[in-house]
Design an enzyme around this catalytic site. Structure first.
Site, short mmCIF file in Angstrom:
data_model
loop_
_atom_site.label_atom_id
_atom_site.label_comp_id
_atom_site.label_asym_id
_atom_site.label_seq_id
_atom_site.Cartn_x
_atom_site.Cartn_y
_atom_site.Cartn_z
N LYS A 21 0.84 -1.20 0.00
CA LYS A 21 0.00 0.00 0.00
C LYS A 21 0.88 1.26 0.00
CE LYS A 21 -3.88 -2.29 2.35
NZ LYS A 21 -4.77 -2.26 3.55
N TYR A 61 -12.21 -2.47 -3.54
CA TYR A 61 -12.80 -2.57 -2.20
C TYR A 61 -14.33 -2.49 -2.23
CZ TYR A 61 -8.29 -2.27 0.30
OH TYR A 61 -7.05 -2.52 0.82
N ASN A 124 -1.92 -0.09 7.40
CA ASN A 124 -1.44 -1.47 7.62
C ASN A 124 -0.63 -2.04 6.46
OD1 ASN A 124 -3.54 -2.02 5.88
ND2 ASN A 124 -4.65 -3.38 7.28
N HIS A 127 -1.88 -5.39 1.35
CA HIS A 127 -3.14 -6.07 1.04
C HIS A 127 -2.84 -7.49 0.60
CE1 HIS A 127 -7.03 -7.03 -0.70
NE2 HIS A 127 -6.35 -7.56 -1.69
N GLU A 138 -9.43 -9.83 -8.07
CA GLU A 138 -8.44 -8.76 -7.88
C GLU A 138 -7.34 -8.82 -8.95
OE1 GLU A 138 -7.39 -9.42 -3.78
OE2 GLU A 138 -9.32 -8.67 -3.06
P1 DAT Z 1 -7.83 -7.03 5.04
O1 DAT Z 1 -7.02 -5.93 4.42
O2 DAT Z 1 -7.10 -7.69 6.18
O3 DAT Z 1 -8.35 -8.02 4.04
P2 DAT Z 1 -10.53 -5.91 5.10
O4 DAT Z 1 -10.69 -6.47 3.75
O5 DAT Z 1 -11.58 -6.22 6.12
O6 DAT Z 1 -9.11 -6.35 5.74
O7 DAT Z 1 -10.39 -4.32 5.02
C1 DAT Z 1 -9.64 -3.74 3.98
C2 DAT Z 1 -8.86 -2.61 4.55
O8 DAT Z 1 -9.74 -1.60 5.08
C3 DAT Z 1 -7.94 -2.97 5.73
O9 DAT Z 1 -6.70 -3.50 5.29
C4 DAT Z 1 -7.79 -1.66 6.41
C5 DAT Z 1 -9.15 -1.01 6.22
N1 DAT Z 1 -10.00 -1.26 7.37
C6 DAT Z 1 -10.61 -2.42 7.70
N2 DAT Z 1 -11.30 -2.31 8.84
C7 DAT Z 1 -11.13 -1.03 9.26
C8 DAT Z 1 -11.58 -0.29 10.37
N3 DAT Z 1 -12.38 -0.83 11.29
N4 DAT Z 1 -11.18 1.00 10.46
C9 DAT Z 1 -10.39 1.56 9.54
N5 DAT Z 1 -9.92 0.92 8.45
C10 DAT Z 1 -10.29 -0.37 8.32
MG MG Z 2 -9.74 -7.80 2.55
#
Ligand code: DAT
Ligand code: MG
Length: 162
Positions: A21, A61, A124, A127, A138
């Site tokens: 990212k 997303y 974080n 991805h 994706e």
């Molecule tokens: P991942 O990236 O582990 O697959 P995800 O698909 O649930 O997680 O979410 C995509 C991204 O969105 C994640 O890397 C960071 C952001 N995100 C997820 N939950 C969040 C939250 N509660 N607050 C802020 N950002 C969040």
């Molecule tokens: Mg995800």
């Protein structure tokens, strides 16, 4: 080897979509992240350096479109260049997620990429696809068919026993 065995193995050696990212790029962590997947034994089959549009990120997303953090997520993800990649190997989707660690770095175990290299969920750094199905979606969003390369690494016989 029988053709059907080769075919089954080829299927087991699935593909996942991994992306450094914008914060990972800005913080100079691209090489370190690639090294983890390389050292594990997974095979790099596609990689690019690109500044993604909000339009592409909204598609990427799409499942999270109703979440309160979605606008901030799209803004962060489109704030600079990223390094999308495709990695191939046995169970690479599931193992890739384990290597990444939990979504929130506060819950990511030490030794995982997020556990070792970042602190907050909104920064974080990486991805990774959460299923074979989302990996396919994706990969199709970020790469053309020609950009995903079929090749056989010279060390393959030393990474897999058959
Ligand atoms: P991942 O990236 O582990 O697959 P995800 O698909 O649930 O997680 O979410 C995509 C991204 O969105 C994640 O890397 C960071 C952001 N995100 C997820 N939950 C969040 C939250 N509660 N607050 C802020 N950002 C969040
Ligand atoms: Mg995800």
């Amino acid at each position: 080897m029988a053709a059907y065995v080769a075919r089954a193995m080829a299927e087991a050696r699935e593909r996942t979509f991994i992306m450094v990212k914008p914060d990972g790029v800005q913080r100079g962590l691209v090489g370190k992240i690639i090294k983890r997947f390389e050292s594990k034994g997974f095979k790099l089959v596609a990689l690019k350096f690109t500044w993604p549009s909000e339009e592409l990120l909204k598609k990427h997303y799409a499942d999270l479109a109703t979440k309160p953090f979605f606008p901030g997520l799209v803004k962060y993800m489109s704030s600079g260049p990223v390094v999308p990649m495709v990695w191939e190997g046995l169970n690479v989707v599931k193992t890739g997620r384990v290597m990444l660690g939990a979504t929130n770095p506060a819950d990511s175990a030490p030794g995982t990429i997020r556990g070792d290299l970042c602190i907050q969920v909104g920064r974080n750094i990486i991805h990774g696809s959460d299923s074979v199905e989302s990996a396919k979606k994706e990969i199709g969003l970020w790469f053309t068919e020609k950009e995903v390369i079929n090749w056989k690494p010279a060390n393959e016989g030393w990474v897999y026993e058959d």
